[in-house]
Write a protein that holds these residues in place. Structure first.
Motif: not given
Length: 257
Positions: A200-212, A244-250, A252-255
């Protein structure tokens, strides 16, 4: 691994008169079907109806294919400008994953806005399925004998026929199976994201981990790839996009959820 080292896969699966079916197309179809199946399985865990994912799937497939092809065409404009009809022959290969991600994201946002859905939640359900689709889809590169790596003497090196060897590597016979490396890496990403969803990790964090995770995987593999691509500041273009994808992921993890 020995099988990969001794077998040259055929590009064509079978033909019926004027109709030719390519392994690349079959594998892409299997990858899409597997992705949809996984996303439909995951949807109820986040309170999303299965039918919603099935509706979204068509949007993502169309958006992903268009984005992947346009992105590849932009990077290889010198080829397509002389053979413009080649742009519609997606079974020949040339579907850039970064373009597919951009096209799919645009389609998801349009879908979410049109039906007033939570885009973050839809994306969180989709990204494990995307990673699974990538893991399967990469095998299409093997059948097309494309996007392989540097020459290698490793027992898992794949043979490349002379016609498909790039300039400067004509005398080399075996090359790194980068499709296999990326396939294994994407499968690992899929498993990680799957378990994050279970927790049940927050949705933005899951997306962030994929990007990273995918950004790091692709960035590293580009060091051994030899397919032509623009180079900027000594880095291959996919590496720049991966950063760029990694930066976006990082970010997003802070969201906050």
């Amino acid at each position: 691994m020995i099988f990969l080292h001794t077998f040259v896969p055929p590009a064509i699966a079978f033909s019926f008169g004027p109709l030719t079916i390519y392994w690349y197309g079959i594998i892409m179809a299997v990858a899409m079907a597997a992705s949809i199946f996984l996303a439909v399985h995951l949807a109820p865990q986040r309170g999303v109806e299965k039918e919603r994912i099935l509706d979204l799937a068509l949007w993502l497939i169309v958006g992903g294919i268009i984005g992947a092809r346009l992105y590849d065409a932009a990077l290889n404009i010198s080829i397509y400008i002389h053979e413009p009809l080649e742009i519609i022959k997606i079974w020949h290969g040339g579907l850039a994953i970064h373009g597919a991600l951009i096209g799919g994201l645009c389609a998801l946002i349009l879908y979410a806005r049109r039906l007033r859905q939570d885009a973050w939640m839809l994306a969180a359900i989709i990204v494990p399925a995307v990673a699974l689709g990538q893991a399967i889809g990469r095998w299409g590169n093997w059948f097309n004998q494309e996007l392989f790596g540097l020459p290698t003497n490793a027992p898992w090196g794949i043979p490349i026929v002379p016609f498909n060897r790039p300039l400067g590597f004509e005398s080399s016979q075996y090359f790194h199976p980068t499709f296999l490396y990326e396939s294994i890496g994407n499968l690992a990403i899929c498993i990680i994201l799957y378990f994050l969803l279970q927790k049940k990790i927050a949705a933005p964090k899951i997306i962030g981990w994929y990007a990273i995770l995918y950004g790091c995987l692709r960035f590293a593999l580009e060091y051994i790839k030899i397919d032509p691509t623009p180079v900027l500041f000594g880095w291959r273009w996919p590496q720049i996009v991966s950063l760029i994808l990694i930066i976006i992921g990082l970010i997003t993890l802070r969201k906050k959820s």
